[in-house]
Design a protein around this motif. Structure first.
Motif, mmCIF file in Angstrom:
data_model
loop_
_atom_site.group_PDB
_atom_site.id
_atom_site.type_symbol
_atom_site.label_atom_id
_atom_site.label_comp_id
_atom_site.label_asym_id
_atom_site.label_seq_id
_atom_site.Cartn_x
_atom_site.Cartn_y
_atom_site.Cartn_z
ATOM 1 N N UNK A 29 24.989 -0.042 -42.720
ATOM 2 C CA UNK A 29 24.635 0.068 -44.065
ATOM 3 C C UNK A 29 25.168 0.863 -45.091
ATOM 4 N N UNK A 30 25.091 1.441 -46.323
ATOM 5 C CA UNK A 30 24.747 1.907 -46.742
ATOM 6 C C UNK A 30 24.276 1.718 -48.085
ATOM 7 N N UNK A 31 24.333 2.884 -49.339
ATOM 8 C CA UNK A 31 22.933 2.734 -50.655
ATOM 9 C C UNK A 31 23.580 1.603 -50.782
ATOM 10 N N UNK A 32 25.315 0.815 -50.191
ATOM 11 C CA UNK A 32 25.056 -0.376 -51.885
ATOM 12 C C UNK A 32 24.723 -1.797 -50.577
ATOM 13 N N UNK A 33 24.544 -1.422 -49.820
ATOM 14 C CA UNK A 33 25.360 -2.658 -48.826
ATOM 15 C C UNK A 33 24.723 -2.514 -47.774
ATOM 16 N N UNK A 34 24.274 -4.008 -46.716
ATOM 17 C CA UNK A 34 24.393 -4.110 -45.714
ATOM 18 C C UNK A 34 24.521 -5.170 -45.149
ATOM 19 N N UNK A 35 26.342 -4.592 -43.846
ATOM 20 C CA UNK A 35 27.169 -5.498 -42.972
ATOM 21 C C UNK A 35 26.204 -5.381 -41.915
ATOM 22 N N UNK A 36 27.512 -6.510 -41.157
ATOM 23 C CA UNK A 36 26.718 -8.040 -39.696
ATOM 24 C C UNK A 36 27.436 -8.733 -39.439
ATOM 25 N N UNK A 37 27.241 -8.970 -38.322
ATOM 26 C CA UNK A 37 27.625 -10.559 -37.655
ATOM 27 C C UNK A 37 27.149 -10.803 -37.376
ATOM 28 N N UNK A 38 27.275 -12.673 -37.217
ATOM 29 C CA UNK A 38 26.065 -13.673 -36.929
ATOM 30 C C UNK A 38 27.050 -14.226 -35.856
ATOM 31 N N UNK A 39 26.459 -14.163 -34.723
ATOM 32 C CA UNK A 39 27.001 -15.215 -33.808
ATOM 33 C C UNK A 39 26.227 -16.746 -33.139
ATOM 34 N N UNK A 40 26.093 -17.615 -32.775
ATOM 35 C CA UNK A 40 25.170 -18.790 -32.272
ATOM 36 C C UNK A 40 24.725 -19.873 -32.995
ATOM 37 N N UNK A 41 23.470 -19.963 -32.945
ATOM 38 C CA UNK A 41 22.975 -20.627 -34.195
ATOM 39 C C UNK A 41 21.626 -20.434 -34.033
ATOM 40 N N UNK A 42 20.789 -21.806 -34.630
ATOM 41 C CA UNK A 42 19.242 -21.434 -35.247
ATOM 42 C C UNK A 42 18.409 -22.166 -33.480
ATOM 43 N N UNK A 43 19.121 -23.231 -32.971
ATOM 44 C CA UNK A 43 18.564 -24.048 -32.568
ATOM 45 C C UNK A 43 17.395 -23.146 -31.346
ATOM 46 N N UNK A 44 16.373 -23.253 -31.087
ATOM 47 C CA UNK A 44 15.440 -22.834 -29.972
ATOM 48 C C UNK A 44 14.650 -22.281 -30.984
ATOM 49 N N UNK A 45 14.470 -22.123 -31.483
ATOM 50 C CA UNK A 45 14.064 -20.680 -32.092
ATOM 51 C C UNK A 45 12.674 -22.123 -33.640
ATOM 52 N N UNK A 46 11.982 -21.506 -34.032
ATOM 53 C CA UNK A 46 11.101 -22.187 -34.049
ATOM 54 C C UNK A 46 10.872 -22.335 -35.344
ATOM 55 N N UNK A 47 10.745 -23.754 -36.545
ATOM 56 C CA UNK A 47 11.694 -23.768 -38.186
ATOM 57 C C UNK A 47 10.191 -23.770 -38.849
ATOM 58 N N UNK A 48 11.007 -22.740 -39.468
ATOM 59 C CA UNK A 48 9.483 -22.301 -40.497
ATOM 60 C C UNK A 48 9.139 -23.557 -41.410
ATOM 61 N N UNK A 49 8.018 -23.077 -42.157
ATOM 62 C CA UNK A 49 7.780 -23.950 -42.982
ATOM 63 C C UNK A 49 7.512 -23.560 -44.315
ATOM 64 N N UNK A 50 7.207 -24.174 -44.765
ATOM 65 C CA UNK A 50 7.356 -23.880 -47.059
ATOM 66 C C UNK A 50 8.247 -24.722 -47.041
ATOM 67 N N UNK A 51 8.462 -25.100 -48.982
ATOM 68 C CA UNK A 51 9.564 -26.037 -49.664
ATOM 69 C C UNK A 51 10.976 -24.529 -48.992
#
Length: 193
Positions: A29-51
Motif C-alpha cells: 500500500x501507499x498513501x493513495x492505494x492498496x494493491x493485492x492479488x487474489x487466487x482461488x474462490x470463496x467455496x468453503x467460507x461461511x456465506x455472509x448474511x444481510x442485503x
C-alpha cells in the motif's frame, strides 16, 4: 530419523490444507492505494448474511494507517477471472460505528461462483487516504461491514509500510500439535537407545 522426516512432511501438508480456498497475496500500500492479488474462490467460507451480502468484497483498514477522509475510489485491474467488478465501490470512514473501509460490488450472483484472477488488483484514492508509516491491520472480507455480517477471507498486519499475513488459528493449532508429536517421538527414541 525417517519417522521424523515423514512426520514433518505430514505436518507441512496439513498446514497447507488448513488454509482457506481464497488466498490474498502480494499486499502492498501507499498513501493513495492498496494493491493485492487474489487466487482461488470463496467455496468453503461461511456465506455472509444481510442485503446483497454475497455481492461484496470489502477491504477494512484499522489502526493509524488510515485517515478520516471520504474520497471516492478507483478500482484498477481484474479481480475475477474473465471479468471485472460490475460497479465501482466506495470508501469512507464511519467514525465510532466502523473503521474505514472500501468495498467492491459485483452484482447479483456473480461473486459466490467466481474464481479470482490471480492478477494484481488495486484500489486507488485520489486523496491521500492511507498513512504509509502507520500501524494497524488490513482485513479482506466477504460482505459489507456497514449492514451485513461479514466473513474474514484474510488479514494482514501493517507496520511502517511492511505488510505481513496474520496466520489462521488452525495453522497455530496444527503447528503446536505437530511440535508436540515431534517432541514425543524424539523423547521416545532417546529412551529406546
Amino acid at each position: 530419523m525417517k519417522k521424523i522426516i515423514a512426520l514433518l512432511f505430514l505436518l507441512t501438508s496439513q498446514i497447507t490444507t488448513a488454509q482457506a480456498t481464497a488466498v490474498i497475496e502480494d499486499v502492498s500500500y501507499t498513501a493513495h492505494s492498496i494493491t493485492f492479488t487474489a487466487t482461488g474462490d470463496l467455496s468453503g467460507y461461511t456465506v455472509p448474511t444481510g442485503p446483497y451480502a454475497t455481492d461484496y468484497i470489502s477491504i477494512m483498514y484499522t489502526g493509524d494507517i488510515s485517515s478520516t477522509d471520504n474520497p471516492s475510489n478507483l478500482l484498477i485491474g481484474n479481480l475475477i477471472a474473465g471479468g471485472g467488478p460490475a460497479d465501482v465501490g466506495y470508501t469512507g470512514g464511519y467514525g465510532d460505528r466502523l473503521p474505514n473501509y472500501t468495498w467492491i460490488f459485483f452484482g447479483p450472483d456473480v461473486l459466490p461462483a467466481a474464481t479470482f484472477s490471480g492478477t494484481p488488483f488495486r484500489v486507488e484514492w485520489r486523496n491521500a487516504q492511507l498513512n504509509p508509516s502507520g500501524t494497524g491491520q488490513i482485513h479482506f472480507l466477504w460482505g459489507n461491514p456497514s449492514n451485513n455480517a461479514t466473513t474474514l477471507i484474510q488479514a494482514f498486519n501493517v507496520n511502517d509500510g511492511t505488510v505481513t499475513p496474520v496466520p489462521e488459528p488452525e495453522t497455530y493449532a496444527m503447528l503446536l500439535a505437530g511440535l508436540g508429536l515431534l517432541g514425543f517421538i524424539v523423547r521416545r527414541s532417546k529412551k529406546l537407545v
